[in-house]
Motif scaffolding. Structure first.
Motif, mmCIF file in Angstrom:
data_model
loop_
_atom_site.group_PDB
_atom_site.id
_atom_site.type_symbol
_atom_site.label_atom_id
_atom_site.label_comp_id
_atom_site.label_asym_id
_atom_site.label_seq_id
_atom_site.Cartn_x
_atom_site.Cartn_y
_atom_site.Cartn_z
ATOM 1 N N ASP A 148 0.825 -1.213 0.000
ATOM 2 C CA ASP A 148 0.000 0.000 0.000
ATOM 3 C C ASP A 148 0.860 1.264 0.000
ATOM 4 O O ASP A 148 0.395 2.332 -0.392
ATOM 5 N N GLN A 181 1.943 5.780 -11.741
ATOM 6 C CA GLN A 181 1.075 4.630 -11.966
ATOM 7 C C GLN A 181 1.746 3.430 -11.289
ATOM 8 O O GLN A 181 2.949 3.467 -11.001
ATOM 9 N N ALA A 204 1.930 -1.051 -11.278
ATOM 10 C CA ALA A 204 1.549 -2.388 -11.748
ATOM 11 C C ALA A 204 2.230 -3.385 -10.818
ATOM 12 O O ALA A 204 3.424 -3.658 -10.951
ATOM 13 N N TYR A 243 2.385 -7.102 -9.364
ATOM 14 C CA TYR A 243 2.025 -8.472 -9.717
ATOM 15 C C TYR A 243 2.149 -9.394 -8.507
ATOM 16 O O TYR A 243 3.185 -9.414 -7.838
ATOM 17 N N SER A 290 -8.865 -11.814 -7.077
ATOM 18 C CA SER A 290 -9.853 -10.840 -7.561
ATOM 19 C C SER A 290 -9.542 -10.470 -9.004
ATOM 20 O O SER A 290 -8.430 -10.683 -9.506
ATOM 21 N N ASN A 291 -10.517 -9.889 -9.656
ATOM 22 C CA ASN A 291 -10.349 -9.499 -11.062
ATOM 23 C C ASN A 291 -9.304 -8.403 -11.236
ATOM 24 O O ASN A 291 -8.806 -8.188 -12.340
ATOM 25 N N THR A 292 -9.004 -7.694 -10.168
ATOM 26 C CA THR A 292 -8.041 -6.599 -10.253
ATOM 27 C C THR A 292 -6.617 -7.039 -9.914
ATOM 28 O O THR A 292 -5.689 -6.241 -10.021
ATOM 29 N N THR A 293 -6.458 -8.279 -9.508
ATOM 30 C CA THR A 293 -5.124 -8.772 -9.137
ATOM 31 C C THR A 293 -4.312 -9.095 -10.388
ATOM 32 O O THR A 293 -4.747 -9.884 -11.233
ATOM 33 N N LEU A 294 -3.155 -8.477 -10.509
ATOM 34 C CA LEU A 294 -2.253 -8.794 -11.615
ATOM 35 C C LEU A 294 -1.443 -10.028 -11.236
ATOM 36 O O LEU A 294 -0.896 -10.106 -10.131
ATOM 37 N N THR A 295 -1.361 -10.982 -12.140
ATOM 38 C CA THR A 295 -0.646 -12.224 -11.855
ATOM 39 C C THR A 295 0.337 -12.540 -12.983
ATOM 40 O O THR A 295 0.281 -11.942 -14.066
ATOM 41 N N TYR A 328 4.960 -7.541 -17.577
ATOM 42 C CA TYR A 328 4.482 -6.170 -17.761
ATOM 43 C C TYR A 328 4.857 -5.658 -19.152
ATOM 44 O O TYR A 328 4.015 -5.096 -19.865
#
Length: 294
Positions: A78, A88, A90, A92, A101-106, A121
């Motif tokens: 955070d 910005q 990103a 992961y 969740s749909n917002t989690t970058l993997t 990325y």
């Protein structure tokens, strides 16, 4: 008396030898962790009640720059949004829960340490990259946890707030660590991670065909550790998308462990982004150019 001396002299020699070994090791850590600067700035902050080397957050809209990092699910990041509102981000998660969740970058796989997130990325955003991309670790600060973060308090927020973006644009690639220890010292340049075989395998099929020729394999590979750097969009685009896809596939396919494959990339990022096999700018000029600490 004679027997006493016979045992005392070897014992003294052992003690002296141990002392020398400990002294060398301590000096290495002292330099690597930049302990004097950390202690001095910490004391200043304590007695002055202010945080030096930590400019206030920049208010306003998010700019044309991004922070990219890999984290495990349990790590808290955070601090990025809270302290770098003009960047910005990103972030992961390399070990997501069964139903992220749909917002989690993997990433495709938890392998290669941070390299899997970095390459993912670039691959996913190749046609929409911001002007400046900073690749960093998820731990914000700490003398032990973030010793490789090259600011007086080993703080990534301080580093990115003082990063000279114009130098990133001019140079194309900048290592966020200027301290040569480890990675740039002469003994480190006979790189045990990037062997001739690894070099050939990694760059096989890359756009710079000479990289895969036996005669091109460099005798030395060196850069300051530890896989935290910034690049310009133009420098990334000097390679085709297929190169980055090939590099990520190498990480996925290699028999090397997570740690070992990540270590290979740690000492190849500068080469990937167009620098010589040994990229070790003089320390004082690096601090001046990268952070304005002249």
């Amino acid at each position: 008396m004679r027997w006493t001396l016979r045992f005392a002299l070897p014992a003294l020699l052992i003690v002296i030898t141990l002392f020398v070994i400990l002294y060398i090791k301590f000096a290495q850590i002292w330099d690597q962790y930049d302990a004097p600067a950390y202690a001095w700035v910490s004391l200043q902050n304590t007695f002055r009640g202010s945080k030096l080397y930590s400019p206030p957050p920049v208010a306003g809209k998010v700019e044309d720059k991004v922070v990219v990092m890999a984290k495990v699910e349990s790590e808290h990041t955070d601090w990025v949004a809270e302290n770098l509102p003009d960047w910005q981000h990103a972030i992961y998660t390399v070990d997501p829960s069964v139903n992220p969740s749909n917002t989690t970058l993997t990433t495709p796989q938890n392998k290669g340490h941070e390299s899997m997130a970095y390459l993912t990325y670039i691959i996913d955003h190749y046609t929409s990259l911001p002007a400046t991309i900073a690749f960093i670790h998820p731990h914000r600060r700490g003398f032990m946890d973030a010793w490789h973060t090259d600011t007086p308090l080993h703080d990534n927020v301080d580093g990115l707030r003082t990063l000279r973006l114009e130098h990133v644009q001019q140079n194309g690639y900048v290592n966020l660590r200027c301290n040569w220890n480890p990675g740039c010292k002469k003994a480190d340049r006979k790189n045990k991670h990037v062997t001739a075989k690894v070099w050939q395998e990694f760059f096989k099929g890359a756009s710079k065909a000479s990289f895969s020729q036996p005669e091109y394999v460099p005798g030395e590979v060196g850069a300051a550790c530890c896989a935290q750097f910034a690049v310009s969009r133009e420098r990334v685009l000097e390679r085709p998308l297929s190169d980055y896809e090939g590099f990520r596939q190498w990480v996925l396919d290699t028999n090397m462990s997570d740690a070992k494959s990540g270590r290979v990339l740690e000492f190849l990022w500068h080469v990937i982004f167009g620098m010589d096999a040994v990229y070790c700018p003089e320390e004082s000029s690096c601090y001046c150019n990268v952070y304005g600490r002249c």
